[in-house]
Design a protein around this motif. Structure first.
Motif, PDB file in Angstrom:
ATOM      1  N   GLU A  63     -11.222 -73.399  35.442  1.00 50.21           N
ATOM      2  CA  GLU A  63     -12.388 -73.484  34.572  1.00 50.21           C
ATOM      3  C   GLU A  63     -12.073 -72.825  33.236  1.00 50.21           C
ATOM      4  O   GLU A  63     -11.195 -71.966  33.144  1.00 50.21           O
ATOM      5  CB  GLU A  63     -13.613 -72.836  35.208  1.00 50.21           C
ATOM      6  N   ARG A  82     -19.870 -77.928  32.457  1.00 50.90           N
ATOM      7  CA  ARG A  82     -20.912 -77.009  32.903  1.00 50.90           C
ATOM      8  C   ARG A  82     -21.929 -76.877  31.778  1.00 50.90           C
ATOM      9  O   ARG A  82     -21.558 -76.785  30.606  1.00 50.90           O
ATOM     10  CB  ARG A  82     -20.317 -75.637  33.242  1.00 50.90           C
ATOM     11  N   GLN A 100     -15.023 -77.360  34.298  1.00 52.22           N
ATOM     12  CA  GLN A 100     -14.487 -76.962  35.596  1.00 52.22           C
ATOM     13  C   GLN A 100     -13.857 -78.186  36.257  1.00 52.22           C
ATOM     14  O   GLN A 100     -14.375 -79.300  36.152  1.00 52.22           O
ATOM     15  CB  GLN A 100     -15.587 -76.402  36.501  1.00 52.22           C
TER      16      GLN A 100
END
Length: 231
Positions: A52, A95, A106
Protein backbone atom coordinates in the motif's frame (compact mmCIF):
# COMPACT_ATOMS: atom_id res chain seq x y z
CA UNK A 1 -72.37 -31.47 -38.86
CA UNK A 2 -68.93 -32.44 -40.14
CA UNK A 3 -67.34 -30.12 -37.56
CA UNK A 4 -69.31 -31.80 -34.74
CA UNK A 5 -68.24 -35.25 -35.93
CA UNK A 6 -64.61 -34.14 -36.07
CA UNK A 7 -64.73 -32.80 -32.50
CA UNK A 8 -66.36 -36.00 -31.30
CA UNK A 9 -63.65 -38.07 -32.99
CA UNK A 10 -60.93 -36.00 -31.28
CA UNK A 11 -62.60 -36.45 -27.90
CA UNK A 12 -62.90 -40.22 -28.38
CA UNK A 13 -59.26 -40.34 -29.48
CA UNK A 14 -58.15 -38.57 -26.29
CA UNK A 15 -60.16 -40.96 -24.12
CA UNK A 16 -58.69 -43.95 -25.96
CA UNK A 17 -55.14 -42.59 -25.50
CA UNK A 18 -55.70 -42.14 -21.77
CA UNK A 19 -57.08 -45.66 -21.47
CA UNK A 20 -54.06 -47.03 -23.32
CA UNK A 21 -51.66 -45.18 -21.00
CA UNK A 22 -53.02 -45.72 -17.48
CA UNK A 23 -51.38 -44.19 -14.42
CA UNK A 24 -48.52 -46.46 -13.38
CA UNK A 25 -48.85 -47.37 -9.71
CA UNK A 26 -46.02 -49.90 -9.55
CA UNK A 27 -43.13 -47.43 -9.56
CA UNK A 28 -40.72 -47.25 -6.62
CA UNK A 29 -38.17 -44.48 -5.98
CA UNK A 30 -34.96 -45.56 -4.29
CA UNK A 31 -31.49 -44.34 -3.40
CA UNK A 32 -28.32 -46.05 -2.26
CA UNK A 33 -24.74 -44.93 -1.67
CA UNK A 34 -21.28 -46.22 -0.87
CA UNK A 35 -18.16 -44.49 0.46
CA UNK A 36 -14.44 -45.14 0.73
CA UNK A 37 -11.61 -43.29 2.48
CA UNK A 38 -8.49 -42.55 0.43
CA UNK A 39 -5.37 -40.56 1.14
CA UNK A 40 -5.30 -37.10 -0.42
CA UNK A 41 -2.39 -36.95 -2.84
CA UNK A 42 -2.32 -33.30 -4.00
CA UNK A 43 -1.04 -30.44 -1.84
CA UNK A 44 -1.96 -26.89 -2.85
CA UNK A 45 -0.41 -23.79 -1.28
CA UNK A 46 -1.37 -20.20 -2.06
CA UNK A 47 1.15 -17.44 -1.30
CA UNK A 48 0.15 -13.81 -1.17
CA UNK A 49 1.51 -10.36 -0.44
CA UNK A 50 0.01 -6.90 -0.08
CA UNK A 51 1.41 -3.44 -0.65
CA UNK A 52 0.00 0.00 0.00
CA UNK A 53 1.07 3.57 -0.60
CA UNK A 54 0.09 6.95 -2.00
CA UNK A 55 1.28 6.23 -5.54
CA UNK A 56 -0.36 3.51 -7.65
CA UNK A 57 2.71 2.86 -9.79
CA UNK A 58 4.91 2.38 -6.73
CA UNK A 59 2.47 -0.05 -5.15
CA UNK A 60 2.18 -2.01 -8.39
CA UNK A 61 5.95 -2.13 -8.77
CA UNK A 62 6.35 -3.44 -5.23
CA UNK A 63 3.82 -6.21 -5.88
CA UNK A 64 5.53 -7.16 -9.13
CA UNK A 65 8.97 -7.36 -7.52
CA UNK A 66 7.67 -9.59 -4.70
CA UNK A 67 5.83 -11.85 -7.16
CA UNK A 68 8.78 -12.09 -9.56
CA UNK A 69 11.14 -13.14 -6.75
CA UNK A 70 8.70 -15.76 -5.42
CA UNK A 71 7.99 -17.05 -8.93
CA UNK A 72 11.69 -17.41 -9.71
CA UNK A 73 12.21 -19.48 -6.55
CA UNK A 74 9.13 -21.62 -7.20
CA UNK A 75 10.17 -22.39 -10.78
CA UNK A 76 13.37 -24.00 -9.49
CA UNK A 77 11.23 -26.73 -7.89
CA UNK A 78 8.67 -26.99 -10.70
CA UNK A 79 8.16 -30.43 -12.23
CA UNK A 80 5.14 -31.41 -14.38
CA UNK A 81 2.52 -33.18 -12.30
CA UNK A 82 4.62 -33.07 -9.15
CA UNK A 83 5.07 -29.34 -8.52
CA UNK A 84 2.95 -27.03 -10.68
CA UNK A 85 3.37 -23.25 -10.44
CA UNK A 86 1.10 -20.45 -11.62
CA UNK A 87 0.32 -16.86 -10.75
CA UNK A 88 -2.99 -16.08 -9.10
CA UNK A 89 -4.92 -12.92 -8.36
CA UNK A 90 -3.15 -9.58 -9.00
CA UNK A 91 -5.25 -6.57 -8.05
CA UNK A 92 -4.76 -2.87 -7.35
CA UNK A 93 -7.48 -0.61 -6.01
CA UNK A 94 -7.77 2.88 -4.47
CA UNK A 95 -8.53 3.79 -0.88
CA UNK A 96 -10.95 6.62 -0.27
CA UNK A 97 -11.33 9.19 2.48
CA UNK A 98 -14.62 9.89 4.25
CA UNK A 99 -15.13 12.78 1.78
CA UNK A 100 -14.73 10.53 -1.24
CA UNK A 101 -11.26 11.51 -2.41
CA UNK A 102 -8.49 8.99 -3.12
CA UNK A 103 -6.01 8.88 -0.25
CA UNK A 104 -3.84 5.99 -1.39
CA UNK A 105 -3.60 2.65 -3.14
CA UNK A 106 -3.56 -0.96 -1.99
CA UNK A 107 -2.83 -4.12 -3.94
CA UNK A 108 -2.55 -7.88 -3.61
CA UNK A 109 -0.65 -10.53 -5.57
CA UNK A 110 -0.88 -14.32 -5.37
CA UNK A 111 1.27 -17.28 -6.34
CA UNK A 112 -0.25 -20.78 -6.48
CA UNK A 113 1.76 -23.99 -6.11
CA UNK A 114 0.28 -27.48 -6.15
CA UNK A 115 1.24 -31.05 -6.93
CA UNK A 116 1.81 -34.58 -5.70
CA UNK A 117 5.31 -33.98 -4.29
CA UNK A 118 4.22 -32.68 -0.89
CA UNK A 119 7.73 -32.72 0.67
CA UNK A 120 9.14 -30.58 -2.17
CA UNK A 121 6.28 -28.08 -1.87
CA UNK A 122 6.65 -28.00 1.92
CA UNK A 123 10.35 -27.23 1.56
CA UNK A 124 9.61 -24.56 -1.02
CA UNK A 125 7.43 -22.65 1.44
CA UNK A 126 10.49 -21.99 3.59
CA UNK A 127 12.49 -20.59 0.67
CA UNK A 128 9.94 -18.02 -0.49
CA UNK A 129 10.58 -14.89 1.55
CA UNK A 130 8.79 -12.16 -0.41
CA UNK A 131 5.32 -13.64 0.07
CA UNK A 132 3.53 -15.34 2.95
CA UNK A 133 1.27 -18.39 3.07
CA UNK A 134 -2.38 -17.43 2.64
CA UNK A 135 -3.97 -20.89 2.61
CA UNK A 136 -3.21 -24.57 2.24
CA UNK A 137 -5.50 -27.15 0.64
CA UNK A 138 -5.47 -30.91 0.21
CA UNK A 139 -7.23 -32.65 -2.64
CA UNK A 140 -7.35 -35.80 -4.72
CA UNK A 141 -5.72 -36.10 -8.09
CA UNK A 142 -7.98 -37.04 -10.98
CA UNK A 143 -6.42 -40.51 -11.13
CA UNK A 144 -6.94 -41.12 -7.41
CA UNK A 145 -10.53 -39.91 -7.57
CA UNK A 146 -11.37 -42.05 -10.61
CA UNK A 147 -9.97 -45.18 -8.97
CA UNK A 148 -11.95 -44.52 -5.79
CA UNK A 149 -15.17 -43.73 -7.67
CA UNK A 150 -14.85 -46.89 -9.78
CA UNK A 151 -14.59 -48.95 -6.59
CA UNK A 152 -17.52 -47.41 -4.75
CA UNK A 153 -19.73 -47.12 -7.84
CA UNK A 154 -19.90 -50.92 -8.06
CA UNK A 155 -20.78 -51.10 -4.36
CA UNK A 156 -23.47 -48.42 -4.62
CA UNK A 157 -25.07 -50.07 -7.66
CA UNK A 158 -25.07 -53.48 -5.94
CA UNK A 159 -26.76 -51.95 -2.87
CA UNK A 160 -29.34 -50.25 -5.08
CA UNK A 161 -30.19 -53.49 -6.86
CA UNK A 162 -30.43 -55.39 -3.57
CA UNK A 163 -32.80 -52.78 -2.11
CA UNK A 164 -34.94 -52.79 -5.25
CA UNK A 165 -35.29 -56.57 -5.19
CA UNK A 166 -36.03 -56.66 -1.45
CA UNK A 167 -38.64 -53.87 -1.53
CA UNK A 168 -40.34 -55.32 -4.61
CA UNK A 169 -40.68 -58.65 -2.81
CA UNK A 170 -42.10 -56.96 0.30
CA UNK A 171 -44.74 -55.24 -1.85
CA UNK A 172 -45.79 -58.57 -3.33
CA UNK A 173 -43.94 -58.36 -6.65
CA UNK A 174 -41.57 -60.94 -8.09
CA UNK A 175 -39.06 -58.61 -9.71
CA UNK A 176 -38.33 -55.14 -11.04
CA UNK A 177 -37.02 -53.25 -14.03
CA UNK A 178 -35.01 -50.02 -14.15
CA UNK A 179 -37.17 -47.07 -15.17
CA UNK A 180 -34.79 -44.18 -14.50
CA UNK A 181 -31.39 -43.97 -12.86
CA UNK A 182 -28.71 -41.37 -12.03
CA UNK A 183 -25.27 -41.75 -10.46
CA UNK A 184 -23.31 -38.92 -8.82
CA UNK A 185 -20.11 -38.57 -6.81
CA UNK A 186 -18.89 -36.10 -4.22
CA UNK A 187 -15.57 -35.35 -2.51
CA UNK A 188 -15.22 -31.76 -1.24
CA UNK A 189 -11.97 -29.80 -1.09
CA UNK A 190 -10.57 -29.32 2.42
CA UNK A 191 -8.56 -26.31 3.50
CA UNK A 192 -6.31 -26.35 6.52
CA UNK A 193 -6.33 -23.58 9.09
CA UNK A 194 -3.12 -21.60 8.85
CA UNK A 195 -1.36 -19.09 11.07
CA UNK A 196 -1.89 -15.54 9.90
CA UNK A 197 0.57 -14.23 7.28
CA UNK A 198 1.91 -11.73 9.85
CA UNK A 199 2.75 -14.51 12.34
CA UNK A 200 4.35 -16.66 9.65
CA UNK A 201 6.48 -13.80 8.36
CA UNK A 202 7.76 -12.82 11.79
CA UNK A 203 8.24 -16.29 13.30
CA UNK A 204 9.43 -18.55 10.51
CA UNK A 205 13.13 -19.17 10.09
CA UNK A 206 14.79 -19.32 6.69
CA UNK A 207 14.33 -22.64 4.87
CA UNK A 208 11.82 -23.80 7.48
CA UNK A 209 9.53 -26.34 5.79
CA UNK A 210 5.80 -26.15 6.28
CA UNK A 211 4.53 -29.10 8.36
CA UNK A 212 1.86 -30.85 6.30
CA UNK A 213 -0.37 -33.88 6.75
CA UNK A 214 -2.74 -34.68 3.90
CA UNK A 215 -5.10 -36.95 5.84
CA UNK A 216 -7.98 -38.87 4.35
CA UNK A 217 -10.75 -37.93 1.96
CA UNK A 218 -14.12 -39.64 1.81
CA UNK A 219 -15.32 -40.32 -1.73
CA UNK A 220 -19.04 -41.05 -1.94
CA UNK A 221 -21.06 -42.27 -4.92
CA UNK A 222 -24.87 -42.10 -4.81
CA UNK A 223 -27.34 -43.95 -6.99
CA UNK A 224 -30.83 -42.45 -7.30
CA UNK A 225 -33.66 -43.57 -9.51
CA UNK A 226 -36.98 -45.26 -10.08
CA UNK A 227 -37.76 -48.93 -10.68
CA UNK A 228 -40.93 -50.54 -12.00
CA UNK A 229 -41.95 -53.52 -9.92
CA UNK A 230 -43.13 -56.52 -11.92
CA UNK A 231 -45.37 -59.51 -11.17
Amino acid sequence: MQKTVALLSLALGAVTAQAADPVRRDLLSLNASASVEVTRDVLAVAFSTTREGTDAATVQSGLKQALDAALAEAKKAARPGLVEVQTGNFSLYPRYSSKGGITGWQGTAELLVEGKDAPAIAQLTGRISTMTIARVGYNLSREQRERAEAEVSAQAIARYRAKAADYAKQFGYTGYGIAEISISGDEPMRYAAMASPRTKAMGAAADEALPVEAGKATVTVSVNGTVQMTK
